[in-house]
Design a protein around this motif. Structure first.
Motif, PDB file in Angstrom:
ATOM      1  N   VAL A   1       0.846  -1.196   0.000  1.00  0.00           N
ATOM      2  CA  VAL A   1       0.000   0.000   0.000  1.00  0.00           C
ATOM      3  C   VAL A   1       0.882   1.246   0.000  1.00  0.00           C
ATOM      4  O   VAL A   1       1.792   1.361   0.812  1.00  0.00           O
ATOM      5  CB  VAL A   1      -0.934   0.028   1.225  1.00  0.00           C
ATOM      6  CG1 VAL A   1      -1.733   1.321   1.269  1.00  0.00           C
ATOM      7  CG2 VAL A   1      -1.856  -1.177   1.206  1.00  0.00           C
ATOM      8  N   ILE A   2       0.605   2.142  -0.928  1.00  0.00           N
ATOM      9  CA  ILE A   2       1.294   3.426  -0.975  1.00  0.00           C
ATOM     10  C   ILE A   2       0.225   4.502  -1.022  1.00  0.00           C
ATOM     11  O   ILE A   2      -0.615   4.516  -1.913  1.00  0.00           O
ATOM     12  CB  ILE A   2       2.224   3.540  -2.210  1.00  0.00           C
ATOM     13  CG1 ILE A   2       3.283   2.446  -2.165  1.00  0.00           C
ATOM     14  CG2 ILE A   2       2.872   4.926  -2.255  1.00  0.00           C
ATOM     15  CD1 ILE A   2       4.151   2.373  -3.400  1.00  0.00           C
ATOM     16  N   LYS A   3       0.215   5.384  -0.020  1.00  0.00           N
ATOM     17  CA  LYS A   3      -0.775   6.453   0.049  1.00  0.00           C
ATOM     18  C   LYS A   3      -0.059   7.789   0.173  1.00  0.00           C
ATOM     19  O   LYS A   3       1.020   7.872   0.731  1.00  0.00           O
ATOM     20  CB  LYS A   3      -1.711   6.242   1.253  1.00  0.00           C
ATOM     21  CG  LYS A   3      -2.607   5.023   1.114  1.00  0.00           C
ATOM     22  CD  LYS A   3      -3.441   4.782   2.339  1.00  0.00           C
ATOM     23  CE  LYS A   3      -4.533   5.799   2.480  1.00  0.00           C
ATOM     24  NZ  LYS A   3      -5.431   5.502   3.624  1.00  0.00           N
ATOM     25  N   GLY A   4      -0.723   8.811  -0.311  1.00  0.00           N
ATOM     26  CA  GLY A   4      -0.186  10.157  -0.202  1.00  0.00           C
ATOM     27  C   GLY A   4      -0.931  10.953   0.849  1.00  0.00           C
ATOM     28  O   GLY A   4      -1.474  10.414   1.800  1.00  0.00           O
ATOM     29  N   VAL A   5      -0.992  12.266   0.632  1.00  0.00           N
ATOM     30  CA  VAL A   5      -1.602  13.162   1.617  1.00  0.00           C
ATOM     31  C   VAL A   5      -3.062  13.481   1.313  1.00  0.00           C
ATOM     32  O   VAL A   5      -3.725  14.118   2.124  1.00  0.00           O
ATOM     33  CB  VAL A   5      -0.796  14.475   1.719  1.00  0.00           C
ATOM     34  CG1 VAL A   5       0.610  14.197   2.208  1.00  0.00           C
ATOM     35  CG2 VAL A   5      -0.757  15.206   0.386  1.00  0.00           C
ATOM     36  N   ALA A   6      -3.581  13.044   0.186  1.00  0.00           N
ATOM     37  CA  ALA A   6      -4.934  13.425  -0.233  1.00  0.00           C
ATOM     38  C   ALA A   6      -6.008  12.956   0.745  1.00  0.00           C
ATOM     39  O   ALA A   6      -7.029  13.618   0.903  1.00  0.00           O
ATOM     40  CB  ALA A   6      -5.236  12.877  -1.626  1.00  0.00           C
ATOM     41  N   THR A   7      -5.796  11.835   1.426  1.00  0.00           N
ATOM     42  CA  THR A   7      -6.829  11.298   2.313  1.00  0.00           C
ATOM     43  C   THR A   7      -6.695  11.758   3.763  1.00  0.00           C
ATOM     44  O   THR A   7      -7.471  11.326   4.617  1.00  0.00           O
ATOM     45  CB  THR A   7      -6.812   9.752   2.301  1.00  0.00           C
ATOM     46  OG1 THR A   7      -5.563   9.303   2.869  1.00  0.00           O
ATOM     47  CG2 THR A   7      -6.993   9.200   0.909  1.00  0.00           C
ATOM     48  N   LEU A   8      -5.750  12.623   4.073  1.00  0.00           N
ATOM     49  CA  LEU A   8      -5.496  12.970   5.472  1.00  0.00           C
ATOM     50  C   LEU A   8      -6.713  13.571   6.189  1.00  0.00           C
ATOM     51  O   LEU A   8      -6.976  13.198   7.337  1.00  0.00           O
ATOM     52  CB  LEU A   8      -4.277  13.891   5.599  1.00  0.00           C
ATOM     53  CG  LEU A   8      -2.934  13.250   5.220  1.00  0.00           C
ATOM     54  CD1 LEU A   8      -1.795  14.226   5.463  1.00  0.00           C
ATOM     55  CD2 LEU A   8      -2.701  11.950   5.967  1.00  0.00           C
TER      56      LEU A   8
END
Length: 195
Positions: free
Chosen positions: A171-178
């Motif tokens: 899983v690689i996530k960015g800051v969009a869901t913070l």
């Protein structure tokens, strides 16, 4: 010679790259079973004092604080946690005592009966490279310290820490869901536990 890259192998590679996110929540401290949110039949007005306590090497502080504030404001606007909520950024480093909560309520000209102090310690994506560059484990995590003060009480506030994680291998996530991650953490820690 037959190619190794068959449709089955392609599916496995895709699954390994996209991963499957799992959410975990750890609570420590003296959180009441019903949580700080109002229960059915109550009409609680709350003042929510929020601030941050980042680690010394924290990056992108302004963006993380904007995401935290958005997540907090959307959660309290939509969740029904309290009948009425006023959100105030706490910049002072004063100790969070019942006296401080009462003074903050007066300073905010609030008629709150409950004060919730939320300190954001972690909010962001995490990424860990495992034994090879092809194996990664990531996601996002949120760590909050919460204190709940009943202004009519002389007792100690309820105080606890919540550590919320969403991620896993591949899983690689960015800051969009913070902001959404912040809302999910608040729901998991403030609302009554579902049996």
């Amino acid at each position: 010679m037959q190619s190794f890259f068959t449709p089955i192998a392609a599916s496995f590679v895709f699954a390994a790259i996209t991963g499957c996110a799992i959410t975990s929540v750890q609570l420590s401290g003296d959180r009441p079973a019903e949580g700080p949110c109002q229960v059915a039949g109550q009409n609680v007005t709350a003042l929510v004092l929020w601030g941050t306590q980042w680690r010394a090497d924290q990056k992108d502080v302004a963006q993380r604080e904007a995401a935290a504030e958005l997540g907090l404001s959307e959660y309290f606007a939509k969740s029904g946690c309290f009948s009425n909520t006023r959100l105030v950024r706490r910049t002072a480093t004063s100790a969070l005592t019942l006296q401080f909560a009462r003074e903050a309520t007066q300073a905010a000209d609030s008629s709150a009966t409950r004060v919730l102090a939320v300190t954001v310690r972690e909010l962001g994506p995490v990424l860990q490279v495992l034994s090879s560059a092809a194996l990664v484990e990531g996601g996002t995590e949120v760590v909050l310290q919460v204190q709940s003060f009943e202004l009519s009480s002389i007792g100690k506030p309820a105080e606890f820490v919540v550590h919320w994680k969403n991620g896993g291998p591949g899983v690689i996530k960015g800051v969009a869901t913070l902001p959404q991650d912040m809302q999910a953490t608040l729901a998991a820690s403030l609302e009554a536990r579902r049996q």
